[in-house]
Design an enzyme around this catalytic site. Structure first.
Site, mmCIF file in Angstrom:
data_model
loop_
_atom_site.group_PDB
_atom_site.id
_atom_site.type_symbol
_atom_site.label_atom_id
_atom_site.label_comp_id
_atom_site.label_asym_id
_atom_site.label_seq_id
_atom_site.Cartn_x
_atom_site.Cartn_y
_atom_site.Cartn_z
ATOM 1 C CG ASP A 124 0.930 -2.263 9.522
ATOM 2 O OD1 ASP A 124 0.684 -1.144 9.029
ATOM 3 O OD2 ASP A 124 1.592 -3.132 8.937
ATOM 4 C CG ASP A 142 -1.119 0.316 5.317
ATOM 5 O OD1 ASP A 142 -0.203 0.884 4.701
ATOM 6 O OD2 ASP A 142 -0.923 -0.475 6.267
#
Length: 163
Positions: A124, A142
């Site tokens: 991330d 995401d």
């Protein structure tokens, strides 16, 4: 199943779009891995940082601290979801909004599955914050999943309204 017109996108076209999402997701993750150490953060604006975080769990780090079995669970779950989505696209690819939603979710799910298979975690790197509050870091995959989920809701609301 209704007949396909020449204007209806084919399964191959939806899969191409999903592939482009995967490529963009993986490319940005490679850039982050090359430029950042785990935990590094660089401010971009007053509300946006680039960071490097590893998520061993799922959304919002769900099961992040489990003993390692979650890697395989989420990998298998992602592959099963991808197979189901491809089946749905094959059957309903002519329903544009629905197919866009599924395609975004497919590309995002497979982008994160690739991370789990290669690294054992999801990379991330996007971090939003304001007034001392920090949203959990996320990535392009995401984002695609989230936009796809919103489009699914919009599609269903439109379907209910028409019904």
């Amino acid at each position: 199943m209704p007949p396909r017109s020449s204007a209806s996108p084919s399964l191959a076209q939806w899969l191409l779009i999903a592939t482009l999402i995967i490529v963009a997701d993986q490319f940005t993750k490679i850039l982050v891995i090359g430029a950042f150490q785990l935990g590094d953060a660089r401010p971009v604006t007053g509300f946006f940082n680039l960071v490097r975080a590893h998520n061993y769990g799922a959304a919002f780090s769900f099961l992040h601290t489990a003993s390692g079995w979650q890697r395989w669970f989420f990998l298998v779950l992602g592959l099963a979801a991808a197979a189901f989505i491809i089946w749905m696209l094959r059957r309903h690819g002519q329903q544009r909004l629905f197919a866009w939603a599924l395609t975004l979710i497919l590309g995002g799910a497979l982008g994160n599955v690739i991370d789990r298979a290669i690294h054992g975690y999801v990379v991330d790197f996007i971090q939003l914050h304001a007034g001392g509050w920090y949203f959990p870091a996320f990535n392009i995959a995401d984002s695609a999943i989230t936009v796809g989920a919103v489009l699914l809701i919009v599609d269903e609301l439109r379907r209910v309204r028409r019904g």
